[in-house]
Design an enzyme around this catalytic site. Structure first.
Site, mmCIF file in Angstrom:
data_model
loop_
_atom_site.group_PDB
_atom_site.id
_atom_site.type_symbol
_atom_site.label_atom_id
_atom_site.label_comp_id
_atom_site.label_asym_id
_atom_site.label_seq_id
_atom_site.Cartn_x
_atom_site.Cartn_y
_atom_site.Cartn_z
ATOM 1 N N ASP A 57 0.845 -1.197 0.000
ATOM 2 C CA ASP A 57 0.000 0.000 0.000
ATOM 3 C C ASP A 57 0.885 1.253 0.000
ATOM 4 O OD1 ASP A 57 0.810 -0.150 2.626
ATOM 5 O OD2 ASP A 57 -1.203 -0.080 3.502
ATOM 6 N N SER A 58 2.207 1.048 0.081
ATOM 7 C CA SER A 58 3.159 2.147 -0.132
ATOM 8 C C SER A 58 2.944 2.773 -1.512
ATOM 9 C CB SER A 58 4.607 1.645 0.001
ATOM 10 O OG SER A 58 4.814 0.509 -0.813
ATOM 11 N N ASP A 96 -0.746 -6.266 -0.352
ATOM 12 C CA ASP A 96 -0.976 -5.631 0.945
ATOM 13 C C ASP A 96 -2.470 -5.372 1.136
ATOM 14 O OD1 ASP A 96 0.467 -4.853 3.108
ATOM 15 O OD2 ASP A 96 1.282 -3.032 2.193
ATOM 16 N N LYS A 126 -0.762 -9.717 2.713
ATOM 17 C CA LYS A 126 -0.041 -9.247 3.907
ATOM 18 C C LYS A 126 -0.983 -8.356 4.717
ATOM 19 C CE LYS A 126 3.308 -5.988 3.795
ATOM 20 N NZ LYS A 126 2.714 -4.971 4.680
ATOM 21 N N GLU A 128 -1.294 -5.922 8.313
ATOM 22 C CA GLU A 128 -0.631 -5.242 9.437
ATOM 23 C C GLU A 128 -1.363 -5.559 10.738
ATOM 24 O OE1 GLU A 128 -0.116 -1.012 8.883
ATOM 25 O OE2 GLU A 128 0.766 -1.283 6.904
ATOM 26 N N GLU A 195 8.995 -4.376 10.750
ATOM 27 C CA GLU A 195 9.349 -3.059 10.203
ATOM 28 C C GLU A 195 9.828 -2.108 11.296
ATOM 29 O OE1 GLU A 195 6.614 -1.240 7.446
ATOM 30 O OE2 GLU A 195 7.726 0.643 7.445
HETATM 31 O O1 KIV Z 1 3.543 -1.105 1.731
HETATM 32 C C1 KIV Z 1 4.695 -1.552 1.748
HETATM 33 O O2 KIV Z 1 5.497 -1.334 0.823
HETATM 34 C C2 KIV Z 1 5.103 -2.353 2.898
HETATM 35 C C3 KIV Z 1 6.550 -2.662 3.045
HETATM 36 C C4 KIV Z 1 7.275 -1.461 3.479
HETATM 37 C C5 KIV Z 1 6.798 -3.819 3.956
HETATM 38 O O3 KIV Z 1 4.295 -2.709 3.694
#
Ligand code: KIV
Length: 293
Positions: A57-58, A96, A126, A128, A195
């Site tokens: 989600d970055s 994510d 993934k 969080e 992280e």
């Molecule tokens: O969103 C992302 O790129 C991430 C990584 C920094 C692990 O969660």
């Protein structure tokens, strides 16, 4: 370069699987993971030999220009997932789960993860969160969705944390993170991202868990590492954290190339004759013979 539907020279390449990633904990080598958000970059990182690609989600920050990841939607993650999936011949693809696509309930998590696998072509998701997300993880795993955990700095909690800060620095916070990592493993996650936590804490979590840990700002003892692609190749425009080693300066290369192009256009140096198409001499003469109206 081969196209999206072609096979590479030498025949099909076998995709990296979830059981293989789990086995890397004991057998090594360390897992190399990176983010990607589009077809071209995904093909390049796949050809470069990374094991896992994350559509993080970055993307909100490095693709959309947002100041945090909170506005990123499930549909946007799926859109980028489809583009990246078309490019990957070997690397495993993780997506994510965006903010508020899973926090509401385990049922919401299953529904969102299911959409990500059906519409985003992801092979795992993934999520969080620590102990408070254990039930969500367990329910997704129970229906066959492979889940990667993510503890330590959780960017989706940026406002609650007061910024993107290193986590787990006090004894109390370190103990809580250890409990969180254990809970995510017990819930059935196949690996876990750590992280922005102190190296010593990441080493302790890594030595205790049976699943591989993937570090980002968590020191070298983790079973694998991940970086945001834009940070590592010099494409991020804002601040980059101290752990994000820069392996190339692609941003500078793009700036120089485009400035040179613009200058050539203004000075009449682009395009040259060899960059132009031509009429046959016969058509040219007949065209010249046509009177102007
Ligand atoms: O969103 C992302 O790129 C991430 C990584 C920094 C692990 O969660």
């Amino acid at each position: 370069m081969y196209g999206p539907t072609n096979l590479p020279p030498g025949g099909p390449v076998r995709k990296v699987t979830v059981p293989e990633l789990r086995d890397r904990k004991a057998q090594g080598p360390a897992i190399a993971m990176v983010t990607a958000y589009d077809f071209t970059m995904a093909r390049l990182v796949d050809e470069a030999g990374v094991d896992v690609v994350l559509v993080g989600d970055s993307l909100g920050m490095v693709v959309q220009g947002l100041s945090n990841t909170l506005p990123v939607t499930l549909d946007e993650v799926c859109y980028h997932g489809r583009a990246v999936a078309r490019a990957l011949l070997r690397a495993h693809l993780v997506g994510d789960m965006p903010f508020m696509s899973f926090q509401v309930s385990p049922a919401q998590a299953i529904e969102s993860a299911g959409k990500m696998m059906k519409e985003g072509a992801f092979e795992s998701v993934k999520i969080e969160g620590g102990a408070e997300m254990a039930e969500h993880v367990a329910r997704m795993v129970s229906v066959g969705i492979p889940v990667m955990g993510h503890v330590g700095l959780a960017p989706q909690r940026v406002h609650a944390l007061g910024g993107f800060r290193v986590q787990g620095k006090t004894l109390e916070a370190a103990e809580q993170l250890l409990r969180d990592a254990r809970a995510v493993e017990a819930a059935g996650a196949f690996s876990i991202v750590l992280e922005s936590i102190p190296r010593e804490l990441a080493a302790r979590i890594t030595s205790e868990l049976r699943i591989p840990t993937i570090g980002i700002g968590a020191g070298p003892e983790c079973d694998g590492q991940i970086l945001v692609l834009h940070d590592m190749i010099g494409l991020s425009l804002g601040h980059t954290p101290k752990f994000a080693r820069r392996y190339a300066n692609v941003g500078e290369a793009i700036s120089h190339a485009v400035a040179a192009y613009a200058e050539d256009v203004r000075e009449g140096r682009f395009p040259a004759d060899e960059e132009s198409y031509h009429l046959s001499s016969e058509v040219r003469e007949r065209l010249l013979a046509i009177r102007r109206s």
